[in-house]
Enzyme design. Sequence first.
Site, short mmCIF file in Angstrom:
data_model
loop_
_atom_site.label_atom_id
_atom_site.label_comp_id
_atom_site.label_asym_id
_atom_site.label_seq_id
_atom_site.Cartn_x
_atom_site.Cartn_y
_atom_site.Cartn_z
N LYS A 114 -46.34 8.45 -0.44
CA LYS A 114 -45.95 9.50 0.50
C LYS A 114 -47.15 10.37 0.87
CE LYS A 114 -41.20 9.56 -1.14
NZ LYS A 114 -40.23 10.14 -2.09
N GLN A 143 -38.77 14.86 -5.82
CA GLN A 143 -38.58 13.46 -6.17
C GLN A 143 -37.49 13.31 -7.23
OE1 GLN A 143 -40.37 10.83 -4.69
NE2 GLN A 143 -38.91 9.54 -5.77
N ASP A 154 -35.17 15.41 2.98
CA ASP A 154 -34.37 14.33 2.41
C ASP A 154 -32.99 14.27 3.05
OD1 ASP A 154 -35.57 12.58 0.61
OD2 ASP A 154 -35.41 13.96 -1.08
#
Length: 296
Positions: A55, A99, A122
Amino acid sequence: MTEATIIDGNRFSAGLRDRIASEVHALRETRHITPGLAVVLVGEDPASQVYVRTKHKRTVEVGMESFVHTLPVDTPEDELLTLIAGLNKDPAVHGILVQLPLPRQIDAQKVIEAIDPAKDVDGFHPVNVGRLASGGEALIPCTPFGSLLLLRDHLGDLSGLDAVVVGRSNIVGKPMAQLLIRESCTVTVAHSRTRDLPDVVRRADIVIAAVGKPGMIRGDWLKPGCTVIDVGINRVANPDGTSRLVGDVAFDEAVKVAGAITPVPGGVGPMTIACLLRNTLVACARQHRIALDKSL
């Protein structure tokens, strides 16, 4: 017998990242704004570390600012929540991703709800979940949105098609169903307790496999010519002691029946990070009330 068309997620995601990079460059040049993504990793899970490194690399490649916060595995929940509160207030940070999974001492749902919905790249915050379900303007979970982009690219108009989503998770299954409803598909959400699951799947023009069980969807479950999006990423052992990644679909069987299918790896996986970058760009633009290219 003609085998299925392979839907190339690597190719599509590269093109999407190029378009994102162009928009980021334009924002920097004309508005002096650089989108910023903050990623928080708690602990030393090897898979999570790989994801975070990837990422970071992709974020920098498209010209965005990347802020990586790595915390020890025993970090208290309140310390993580304090960090998130600071990122919520930081004007240089337009997107926040924590995460998952998190260590057991931390309530993941509490963490998700602590993120500013406007920075929730997200798409997991209840506000964004509700907006997606009600047809509003939401930040959309990355994997389902990436799957939808691949479907649109291959099939064009999805209106009226029968779609079966196998899996009902908050991360993929449920938002995928909402996205397909928005496309005017007729949608069935199936799962491990669905009666006569093979017959349910066999009715579908579109099959989304998102159950986390390697090879669960067999070739003879599929309608000839259907389009299969395999979201599963499962590591299985080879006879020689090595391992490989496989999906939730028995690929060697399915490729002989389906009209098109995503491979694993190289299908949905690359789309997830590309859509994370897209969400960060969209979040930045919305925070600054800037219109973006509608193709994004």
